[in-house]
Write an enzyme that holds these catalytic residues in place. Sequence first.
Site, mmCIF file in Angstrom:
data_model
loop_
_atom_site.group_PDB
_atom_site.id
_atom_site.type_symbol
_atom_site.label_atom_id
_atom_site.label_comp_id
_atom_site.label_asym_id
_atom_site.label_seq_id
_atom_site.Cartn_x
_atom_site.Cartn_y
_atom_site.Cartn_z
ATOM 1 N N HIS A 21 0.857 -1.199 0.000
ATOM 2 C CA HIS A 21 0.000 0.000 0.000
ATOM 3 C C HIS A 21 0.885 1.238 0.000
ATOM 4 C CE1 HIS A 21 -3.986 1.955 1.186
ATOM 5 N NE2 HIS A 21 -3.110 2.952 1.032
ATOM 6 N N HIS A 23 1.418 4.918 -2.484
ATOM 7 C CA HIS A 23 0.915 5.695 -3.631
ATOM 8 C C HIS A 23 2.076 6.239 -4.451
ATOM 9 C CE1 HIS A 23 -3.365 5.795 -2.322
ATOM 10 N NE2 HIS A 23 -2.787 5.530 -1.174
ATOM 11 N N ARG A 76 3.635 16.685 -15.118
ATOM 12 C CA ARG A 76 2.973 17.259 -16.307
ATOM 13 C C ARG A 76 3.329 16.574 -17.612
ATOM 14 N NH1 ARG A 76 3.142 23.696 -14.685
ATOM 15 N NH2 ARG A 76 2.284 23.353 -12.593
ATOM 16 N N ASP A 143 -6.277 3.287 -9.016
ATOM 17 C CA ASP A 143 -7.393 3.620 -8.123
ATOM 18 C C ASP A 143 -8.261 4.756 -8.644
ATOM 19 O OD1 ASP A 143 -5.819 5.876 -7.408
ATOM 20 O OD2 ASP A 143 -6.428 5.755 -5.310
ATOM 21 N N GLY A 177 -8.860 8.518 -1.850
ATOM 22 C CA GLY A 177 -9.364 9.864 -1.575
ATOM 23 C C GLY A 177 -10.268 9.872 -0.346
ATOM 24 N N HIS A 204 -9.581 1.429 -0.532
ATOM 25 C CA HIS A 204 -9.412 2.028 0.797
ATOM 26 C C HIS A 204 -10.782 1.975 1.474
ATOM 27 C CE1 HIS A 204 -5.899 3.891 -1.041
ATOM 28 N NE2 HIS A 204 -5.561 4.503 0.073
ATOM 29 N N GLU A 207 -10.702 4.269 6.691
ATOM 30 C CA GLU A 207 -9.557 5.126 7.054
ATOM 31 C C GLU A 207 -10.075 6.366 7.780
ATOM 32 O OE1 GLU A 207 -7.566 6.920 3.701
ATOM 33 O OE2 GLU A 207 -5.759 7.397 4.856
ATOM 34 N N ASP A 285 2.133 3.980 2.681
ATOM 35 C CA ASP A 285 1.115 4.889 2.121
ATOM 36 C C ASP A 285 1.720 6.026 1.274
ATOM 37 O OD1 ASP A 285 -1.565 5.317 1.685
ATOM 38 O OD2 ASP A 285 -1.954 6.344 3.566
HETATM 39 N N1 LIG Z 1 -4.037 7.899 2.742
HETATM 40 C C1 LIG Z 1 -4.752 8.026 1.608
HETATM 41 N N2 LIG Z 1 -6.069 7.776 1.624
HETATM 42 C C2 LIG Z 1 -6.805 7.932 0.506
HETATM 43 N N3 LIG Z 1 -6.292 8.325 -0.666
HETATM 44 C C3 LIG Z 1 -4.983 8.599 -0.708
HETATM 45 C C4 LIG Z 1 -4.168 8.441 0.403
HETATM 46 N N4 LIG Z 1 -2.915 8.770 0.066
HETATM 47 C C5 LIG Z 1 -2.924 9.101 -1.208
HETATM 48 N N5 LIG Z 1 -4.158 8.990 -1.699
HETATM 49 C C6 LIG Z 1 -4.511 9.296 -3.070
HETATM 50 O O1 LIG Z 1 -5.197 10.497 -3.122
HETATM 51 C C7 LIG Z 1 -5.967 10.488 -4.295
HETATM 52 C C8 LIG Z 1 -7.021 11.561 -4.084
HETATM 53 C C9 LIG Z 1 -7.351 12.324 -5.317
HETATM 54 C C10 LIG Z 1 -8.608 13.078 -5.164
HETATM 55 O O2 LIG Z 1 -9.228 13.002 -4.123
HETATM 56 C C11 LIG Z 1 -9.123 13.927 -6.268
HETATM 57 C C12 LIG Z 1 -10.330 14.588 -6.089
HETATM 58 C C13 LIG Z 1 -10.799 15.411 -7.104
HETATM 59 C C14 LIG Z 1 -10.073 15.587 -8.261
HETATM 60 C C15 LIG Z 1 -8.875 14.925 -8.417
HETATM 61 C C16 LIG Z 1 -8.068 15.125 -9.648
HETATM 62 O O3 LIG Z 1 -7.016 14.508 -9.803
HETATM 63 O O4 LIG Z 1 -8.444 15.958 -10.456
HETATM 64 C C17 LIG Z 1 -8.395 14.083 -7.421
HETATM 65 C C18 LIG Z 1 -6.517 9.102 -4.334
HETATM 66 O O5 LIG Z 1 -6.893 8.649 -5.575
HETATM 67 C C19 LIG Z 1 -5.382 8.270 -3.741
HETATM 68 O O6 LIG Z 1 -4.646 7.610 -4.702
HETATM 69 ZN ZN LIG Z 2 -3.547 4.894 0.695
#
Ligand SMILES: Nc1ncnc2c1ncn2[C@@H]1O[C@H](CCC(=O)c2cccc(C(=O)O)c2)[C@@H](O)[C@H]1O
Ligand SMILES: [Zn+2]
Length: 347
Positions: A21, A23, A76, A143, A177, A204, A207, A285
């Site tokens: 786990h 990212h 990018r 994911d 997320g 997930h 959490e 994580d």
């Molecule tokens: N501990 C965690 N627990 C949960 N997730 C975690 C954790 N750590 C990392 N992540 C990551 O954070 C991403 C979040 C991305 C997200 O919310 C979002 C919302 C709206 C628009 C966009 C975009 O890209 O436009 C993105 C998740 O997909 C996941 O891979």
């Molecule tokens: Zn995670």
Amino acid sequence: MTTTPDHLHAFIADLPKAELHVHHVGSASPRIVSELAARHPDSKVPTDPEALVDYFTFTDFAHFIDVYLSVVDLIRTPEDVRLLTYEVARDLARQQVRYAELTITPFSSTRRGIDERAFMEAVEDARKAAESEFGTVLRWCFDIPGEAGLEAAEETTRLATDDRVRPEGLVSFGLGGPEIGVPRPQFKPYFDRAIAAGLHSVPHAGETTGPETVWDALTHLRAERIGHGTSSFRDPKLLAHLAEHRIPLEVCPTSNIATRAVRTLDEHPIKEFVEAGIVVTVNSDDPPMFGTDLNSEYAVAARLLNLDEQGLAELAKNAVDASFLDEPGRTRIKNEIDTYTSTWLAP
Ligand SMILES: Nc1ncnc2c1ncn2[C@@H]1O[C@H](CCC(=O)c2cccc(C(=O)O)c2)[C@@H](O)[C@H]1O
Ligand SMILES: [Zn+2]
């Protein structure tokens, strides 16, 4: 609070391990983040690695996601993607990680304009280089960023199931997320399609919300492992179910403190999970963002679970067994763990 003794730190440092786990973007080292921030001066991410420590101090989970997305904004070009992936593999290899399932959020990159085929080529190129140069085997989990809604779910599912696009190293399908206001059942049709395409389900859950979210992940998304599952300790029936069905938890202790899901390490429920007979794996994580790495998480687990070298070796083997690596690969790493441990403990 006691600390982990030095000899266990030394044992952990060279122990062969699997990471289940972690990212992709969340693994960018301060050096890579500052390099990317310098390349893109319009970004609010600091270029000074020391300033990043403050920048990576979170008030709550929502703040963490805001900061996370500011780092996502730095990636990018396909070359940024390749560099990040290769450097993440190098950091894993340095910690004797033999196998890692890296969670990638392709939607975040494709919606920011990176060509999908170039994106897949970049991660695959880095995966192959990592395996041949560092001996670390990488696999991918794609994911859905749940908060981005069903459009993100559709796009992620397409990228994960279309044979013309999906990368060779893809083994699983996840959901990340925020959980608050993002009910899991709505993602069932997407998980059904991913599972039908041969992917494993690893959302997930639990959490930042309660045990009911873990039940939803099991019932609606057919989860084979649970990302975090932290709040499961509040439901004895759930603990018994996870143990009986051998559904491993991907526990990330320091992450839970950094995002304020749990108040202190000493209050972390990892011990309750082990005592309930659940298969526990320990993971990092988003290690640089949480000021940790996998070795530090093993040291935390050693302290919280009172483990010696044998106990740590069992923990490492849990992760190998819970992984989606093929049987010969799993046997190879477990043998390596046994040989390392018996040599270490030999008089
Ligand atoms: N501990 C965690 N627990 C949960 N997730 C975690 C954790 N750590 C990392 N992540 C990551 O954070 C991403 C979040 C991305 C997200 O919310 C979002 C919302 C709206 C628009 C966009 C975009 O890209 O436009 C993105 C998740 O997909 C996941 O891979
Ligand atoms: Zn995670």
